[in-house]
Design an enzyme around this catalytic site. Structure first.
Site, mmCIF file in Angstrom:
data_model
loop_
_atom_site.group_PDB
_atom_site.id
_atom_site.type_symbol
_atom_site.label_atom_id
_atom_site.label_comp_id
_atom_site.label_asym_id
_atom_site.label_seq_id
_atom_site.Cartn_x
_atom_site.Cartn_y
_atom_site.Cartn_z
ATOM 1 N N HIS A 132 -10.685 -0.724 -5.522
ATOM 2 C CA HIS A 132 -11.602 -0.331 -4.443
ATOM 3 C C HIS A 132 -11.559 1.174 -4.142
ATOM 4 C CE1 HIS A 132 -7.664 -0.655 -2.781
ATOM 5 N NE2 HIS A 132 -8.071 -0.038 -1.679
ATOM 6 N N ASP A 148 0.828 -1.196 0.000
ATOM 7 C CA ASP A 148 0.000 0.000 0.000
ATOM 8 C C ASP A 148 0.877 1.267 0.000
ATOM 9 O OD1 ASP A 148 -2.791 1.004 0.404
ATOM 10 O OD2 ASP A 148 -1.950 1.840 2.256
ATOM 11 N N GLU A 196 1.827 0.009 -4.761
ATOM 12 C CA GLU A 196 0.907 1.081 -5.126
ATOM 13 C C GLU A 196 1.674 2.390 -5.031
ATOM 14 O OE1 GLU A 196 -3.350 3.080 -3.833
ATOM 15 O OE2 GLU A 196 -1.884 2.517 -2.325
HETATM 16 C C1 GLC Z 1 -4.310 3.118 -0.522
HETATM 17 C C2 GLC Z 1 -5.524 2.229 -0.449
HETATM 18 C C3 GLC Z 1 -6.663 3.026 0.077
HETATM 19 C C4 GLC Z 1 -6.306 3.512 1.445
HETATM 20 C C5 GLC Z 1 -4.996 4.294 1.450
HETATM 21 C C6 GLC Z 1 -4.466 4.475 2.836
HETATM 22 O O1 GLC Z 1 -4.462 4.146 -1.437
HETATM 23 O O2 GLC Z 1 -5.772 1.651 -1.692
HETATM 24 O O3 GLC Z 1 -7.866 2.307 0.095
HETATM 25 O O4 GLC Z 1 -7.327 4.342 1.936
HETATM 26 O O5 GLC Z 1 -3.993 3.608 0.739
HETATM 27 O O6 GLC Z 1 -4.035 3.269 3.382
#
Ligand code: GLC
Length: 537
Positions: free
Chosen positions: A313, A189, A239
């Site tokens: 999501h 993440d 990500e």
């Molecule tokens: C990422 C996740 C998201 C979350 C954020 C903080 O972007 O995909 O759903 O709110 O990180 O952890």
């Protein structure tokens, strides 16, 4: 590596509830493994299933090494792993390592005065003017310490201090813990935000992101994590928030010893007005094409891998966003899938996308659950009237993709016998998996065929990519080529009929598949609304 694999993303909370609690669970996932094997997926990425206060639906982790009771038990998790193994489906877990929940025992110890754990987080006597990504200030005051802690996301998500070696060691233990339980890969993440600056200063031109995005030590820390836990040959995806091509080439380059691939989001901002998610604009397909070319060519040249995706999501449903909800619903869902999933990289399918699920269509603020949406609603309401703010949420809220999976036309779409934690979309009578399973023409079966086609053609997995200019902004066309075998993909992403002139191209193309009838490739090519075709040279 992994170009011939397909990943399916599950949001467990909204997948399938077997207990009547209203929340999906691990047993629900186990019971649908056959459905996923039939679709042809190789890995399932589960968004966080760890104990959590659920302020951000599990992205606020309070214990990295356990299963949240809402979802089931460790035994059930192990059952899921072994049931998956039998079908050739590996489980990938979501590692939320940029921050923990403020309920995590480390943070609790920190605010109760434990100096060792205070150094796990980022406490400062003076806050900067940085903004949280969910709106509002990025620093929160703790009275008994007379200090502020940094939270780039919700106030209940405190950023970890990766410069502290002890933090990095603890996180490695988490990876090893899950590796031992048979997990086959990891999603990291917002991993490009972990390296914070040495000195914190106000951002006079932005929200602070320029000081911590792709930070100075991020590559060093990722390399260390990957090498010390020996996950270099597992599937790993990072990500990357607001990242750059140069950095992604390092994150997922062939010999950089970091991750196997990355997500970036630039292409999903082509309908943000001036880059602002909370201002609506029509999608700029010219910009989309430019971004596809920039990233596909750039990653290809850098020998790095992209995750191919149109939704997750955090994103509205693509068919509602750039496709058609009514007249060309199936055609547009298929065209978008074709466009995204046959490029160079590794396809990711988000639950429900394969049946053309649409945005939530919430009318009232009470229907929204997402922390970001609720925060922004307040911010928007200060600037505009209620209906205008609701219209923006209607298009942009993350809840658009979080409504329960639509399995059949039983009560609650077959998702739950109880009261779902979030409202089911009323269109489930029409749009559900059961309806589509035996319909050869369905979106679901189209996805299945597309996956097979990808897997059966080296040009689509290992091939290079070359985009083709058609003269139309909303036509995405490219050739994938491997050892002189060429596959041409062409997608009309608009609801108009168009005619393309290919006077210079004399290649003989054989039709492989598409979303209308079989079509000869001719010099004057007529494409119907949202028509897509795949040809072989
Ligand atoms: C990422 C996740 C998201 C979350 C954020 C903080 O972007 O995909 O759903 O709110 O990180 O952890």
């Amino acid at each position: 590596m992994f170009e011939d694999k397909v990943v399916y993303q599950i949001y467990p909370k909204s997948f399938l509830d077997t207990t009547g609690s209203g929340t999906g669970d691990l047993k629900g996932i186990i019971s649908k493994l056959d459905y996923l094997a039939n679709l042809g997926v190789d890995y399932i990425w589960l968004t966080p299933i760890f104990p959590s206060p659920q302020n951000d639906n599990g992205y606020d982790v309070s214990d990295y090494c356990d299963i949240d009771k809402r979802y089931g038990t460790m035994q059930e998790f192990e059952n899921l792993v072994s049931a998956g193994n039998k079908l050739g489906i590996g489980i990938m877990l979501d590692m939320v390592f940029n921050h923990t929940s403020t309920q995590h025992k480390w943070f609790q110890a920190a605010i109760n005065g434990d100096k060792y754990y205070q150094d796990f987080y980022i406490f400062r006597s003076k806050p900067t003017n940085w903004q949280s990504k969910f709106g509002g200030p990025a620093w929160e005051y703790i009275e008994n310490l007379d200090k502020y802690y940094l939270h780039l996301f919700d106030v209940s998500q405190a950023d970890l201090n990766w410069d502290n070696k002890n933090v990095r060691e603890e996180l490695k233990k988490v990876i090893l813990f899950w590796k031992k339980r048979g997990v086959k890969g990891f999603r990291f993440d917002v991993i490009n935000l972990i390296s914070k600056p040495q000195h914190f200063e106000d951002d006079l031109t932005g929200d602070g992101r320029k000081f911590y995005t792709d930070g100075a030590k991020v590559h060093e820390y990722i390399k260390e994590l990957v090498s010390d836990t020996q996950i270099g040959n597992m599937i790993t995806v990072g990500e990357m928030s607001s990242t750059s091509l140069d950095n992604c080439i390092k994150y997922s380059g062939e010999n950089t010893n970091e991750l196997s691939m990355c997500f970036n989001f630039h292409h999903l901002k082509i309908d943000y007005k001036d880059g602002d998610k909370w201002q609506l604009a029509n999608p700029n397909f010219n910009e989309l094409k430019r971004l596809f070319e920039y990233w596909q060519y750039g990653m290809q040249k850098g020998h790095a891998k992209q995750a191919l995706f149109s939704g997750n999501h955090d994103q509205p449903r693509i068919v509602s966003r750039w496709g058609s909800e009514n007249k060309y619903w199936a055609e547009s869902a298929k065209a978008l899938a074709t466009c995204f999933l046959l490029m160079n990289g590794i396809p990711y399918i988000y639950q429900g996308e394969e049946i053309g699920m649409q945005n939530a269509d919430f009318k009232r603020i009470e229907q929204y659950k997402d922390v970001e949406s609720l925060n922004y609603y307040k911010i928007l309401r200060d600037k505009m009237d209620k209906q205008e703010a609701l219209d923006i949420l209607h298009a942009r809220s993350r809840d658009n993709s979080r409504t329960p999976m639509q399995w059949n036309n039983d009560k609650n779409a077959g998702f739950s016998k109880g009261k779902p934690w979030i409202k089911v979309n009323d269109n489930y009578i029409r749009i559900n998996a059961e309806n589509q399973l035996n319909d050869d023409n369905s979106i679901l079966n189209y996805y299945k065929k597309l996956i097979q086609l990808r897997k059966n053609n080296l040009a689509l997995t290992k091939g290079s990519i070359q985009f083709i200019e058609t003269g139309f902004d909303y036509v995405i066309a490219y050739v994938r080529e491997y050892e002189r075998k060429r596959i041409l993909v062409m997608c009309n992403l608009s609801d108009s009929e168009i005619e393309i002139n290919f006077e210079h191209d004399k290649v003989d193309w054989t039709w492989l598949m598409g979303n209308y009838d079989s079509k000869l490739f001719t010099e004057k090519l007529l494409l119907k609304p949202f028509e897509c075709n795949i040809w072989l040279a």
